[in-house]
Design an enzyme around this catalytic site. Structure first.
Site, PDB file in Angstrom:
ATOM      1  CD  GLU A  75     134.103 -47.719 -20.300  1.00  0.00           C
ATOM      2  OE1 GLU A  75     135.238 -47.732 -20.789  1.00  0.00           O
ATOM      3  OE2 GLU A  75     133.899 -47.726 -19.068  1.00  0.00           O
ATOM      4  CG  HIS A 101     112.565 -49.953   0.314  1.00  0.00           C
ATOM      5  ND1 HIS A 101     111.694 -50.251   1.323  1.00  0.00           N
ATOM      6  CD2 HIS A 101     113.393 -51.025   0.221  1.00  0.00           C
ATOM      7  CE1 HIS A 101     111.988 -51.429   1.843  1.00  0.00           C
ATOM      8  NE2 HIS A 101     113.020 -51.924   1.188  1.00  0.00           N
ATOM      9  CE  LYS A 160     140.110 -40.401 -18.828  1.00  0.00           C
ATOM     10  NZ  LYS A 160     140.738 -41.695 -18.626  1.00  0.00           N
TER      11      LYS A 160
HETATM   12  O1  PA5 Z   1     137.179 -47.639 -19.178  1.00  0.00           O
HETATM   13  C1  PA5 Z   1     137.772 -46.567 -19.277  1.00  0.00           C
HETATM   14  O2  PA5 Z   1     138.533 -46.282 -20.226  1.00  0.00           O
HETATM   15  C2  PA5 Z   1     137.574 -45.530 -18.203  1.00  0.00           C
HETATM   16  O3  PA5 Z   1     136.521 -45.892 -17.344  1.00  0.00           O
HETATM   17  C3  PA5 Z   1     138.884 -45.303 -17.435  1.00  0.00           C
HETATM   18  O4  PA5 Z   1     139.198 -46.423 -16.642  1.00  0.00           O
HETATM   19  C4  PA5 Z   1     138.742 -44.048 -16.581  1.00  0.00           C
HETATM   20  O5  PA5 Z   1     138.541 -42.932 -17.415  1.00  0.00           O
HETATM   21  C5  PA5 Z   1     139.958 -43.796 -15.718  1.00  0.00           C
HETATM   22  O6  PA5 Z   1     141.139 -43.863 -16.455  1.00  0.00           O
HETATM   23  P1  PA5 Z   1     142.354 -44.690 -15.869  1.00  0.00           P
HETATM   24  O7  PA5 Z   1     141.818 -46.072 -15.702  1.00  0.00           O
HETATM   25  O8  PA5 Z   1     143.424 -44.615 -16.894  1.00  0.00           O
HETATM   26  O9  PA5 Z   1     142.705 -44.049 -14.591  1.00  0.00           O
END
Ligand code: PA5
Length: 353
Positions: free
Chosen positions: A237, A253, A346
Site C-alpha cells: 500500500e 516443507h 470499493k
Molecule cells: O489499508 C486499507 O485502506 C485497507 O486495507 C482497509 O483497511 C480495508 O479495505 C478495510 O477498510 P476499513 O479499514 O475501513 O474497514
C-alpha cells in the site's frame, strides 16, 4: 539512494504526511487506552470464544492480539476476513467487529451474521454504518480518530481489541504491556526518522536493499506471522509494490523447493527473515539453515526485534517495517498515502449494489 536524505524531495512526494502518521504510532497506545477507559464498556458475560471480524488495515490488530494471546489465553480466538462468521459462533462468543471507515461490506456482513447467531458484539470504527448501527442498537462501541488511512490506526485498533478481550475475560495487565510498547517505539524513533542519515538508519538501508527487487518477508515463528503480513501489506500500500510473505516452519516443507525457478525472479528477490529475538534453539537453527539454502539463489538478511515483552517485540518489527515501506515509496517515486485501486474497487462494488 541519496534521495532518502533529501528532506525537500521527501516532503514534496509525501503529500499527505504519511511519515508523520508512521512516527505517531507510539502515541496511539496511551490515547486509545484512555478512550477505552472513558467508554466504560460493560462486557460482563460467560464467553467461550472470541472472533475479530475485519479486513485489511482493520484486521491486522486482531492477528496481533491472537499472536500475543496464543500461549496464555484460555479461549480460542479467530480473525475472520470475509462475509460470514464461523459456525461455532454462539451467544457465548465475543465478536469484535472492526472497520476503520465503518463501511466495509465484508465486515458489516460478518457483524450481521454474528448478531444473528446471538454473539455479544463490540464495534470499533471511526464512523460509517458500523458506528450508526452500534449507536442505534446501543451496542458497545469504541471510536477511533477520523481522517487516517486505516493502516495507520494499527496501534489504536490493537489496543481496543486487546483491552476489550481483557475486559470480557477479566484478564488484567494488557494496558501496562501496551505502555511498554509505546516506550520501546519512542526509543527507536529517532534512529528511523528522516534526520537519521542513510549510513546509520536501518530503515533507509533496508529500503535501499529492496528497491527494484521483489521483497519476500519470512516469519521465523508463530509470533512474527502477523508482522510478516503487515510488512507485506505496508509495502503493497505505501510503496505500491508487490511483496510476498510466508512463515517458518511451514515454508520449509514446500516453498523452499520453489527457489530458483523462474531464475530471474529468484535473483531479483530480497528475503527478509523476521526474528523476534527470543527464538528457541530449534527455531534459531531452522532460521539459519533455511537462510543458508535460500541465500544460494537470492539475497537474504535477518531483522531482529527490540524490546523484551512479546507485544513490544512484535511492534518494534512493525515500526521498522512501516518506515521501510515509507522509504521504499520514496525510492519508487510514489506518494505513500493514496490507495487508488482499493478506492476504485470499493466504488465499483458499491455502484453494483
Ligand atoms: O489499508 C486499507 O485502506 C485497507 O486495507 C482497509 O483497511 C480495508 O479495505 C478495510 O477498510 P476499513 O479499514 O475501513 O474497514
Amino acid at each position: 539512494m541519496e534521495r532518502l536524505d533529501d528532506r525537500k524531495y521527501i516532503t514534496k512526494l509525501d503529500k499527505a504526511k504519511m511519515r508523520m502518521l508512521i512516527g505517531g504510532l507510539p502515541g496511539q497506545f496511551s490515547a486509545a487506552g484512555k478512550s477505552f477507559q472513558e467508554a466504560n464498556l460493560s462486557l460482563r458475560g460467560r464467553y467461550t470464544s472470541v472472533v475479530v471480524a475485519g479486513m485489511g488495515g482493520s484486521a491486522i490488530g486482531g492477528d496481533l492480539a491472537c499472536a500475543r494471546l496464543y500461549s496464555d489465553f484460555p479461549a480460542p480466538i479467530s480473525v475472520v476476513r470475509g462475509y460470514e462468521v464461523p459456525s461455532f459462533v454462539t451467544k457465548n462468543t465475543l465478536l469484535i467487529a472492526v472497520s476503520y471507515s465503518g463501511n466495509t461490506e465484508e465486515t458489516l456482513s460478518a457483524f450481521q451474521d454474528g448478531k444473528k447467531r446471538g454473539a455479544r458484539v463490540v464495534c470499533i470504527a471511526s464512523g460509517g454504518s458500523l458506528m450508526e448501527m452500534a449507536k442505534s442498537e446501543s451496542l458497545p462501541f469504541l471510536t477511533v480518530p477520523e481522517g487516517l488511512p486505516p493502516r495507520c490506526a494499527i496501534g489504536a485498533l490493537t489496543t481496543y481489541i486487546l483491552l476489550s478481550i481483557g475486559l470480557a475475560f477479566q484478564v488484567p495487565g494488557y494496558a501496562a504491556e501496551l505502555e511498554d510498547v509505546a516506550d520501546v517505539l519512542k526509543n527507536m524513533r529517532s534512529a528511523l526518522e528522516l534526520d537519521s542519515p542513510l549510513k546509520e538508519n536501518p530503515a533507509k538501508k533496508i529500503a535501499g536493499n529492496l528497491v527494484h527487487k521483489l521483497p519476500f518477508v519470512y516469519s521465523s515463528c508463530r509470533m512474527t506471522d502477523p508482522v510478516a503480513k503487515r510488512w507485506s501489506t505496508q509495502i503493497n500500500e505505501n510503496a505500491k509494490s508487490l511483496c510476498h510473505y510466508s512463515n517458518l516452519p511451514e515454508l520449509d516443507h514446500n516453498e523452499i523447493v520453489g527457489w530458483g525457478i523462474p531464475r530471474e525472479v529468484s535473483y531479483a528477490s530480497h528475503v527478509l527473515f523476521l526474528d523476534p529475538g527470543n527464538l528457541s534453539d530449534k527455531l534459531k537453527r531452522r532460521l539459519k539453515v533455511t537462510k543458508e539454502i535460500v541465500s544460494q539463489v537470492a539475497e537474504a538478511e535477518t531483522l531482529t526485534a527490540g524490546g523484551t515483552g512479546d507485544l513490544a517485540r512484535l511492534f518494534s518489527l512493525i515500526f521498522l517495517g512501516d518506515y521501510v515501506s515509507f522509504y521504499l515509496a520514496m525510492l519508487n517515486g510514489v506518494d505513500p498515502t493514496p490507495v487508488e485501486r482499493i478506492d476504485l474497487l470499493k466504488t465499483k462494488l458499491r455502484e453494483g449494489q
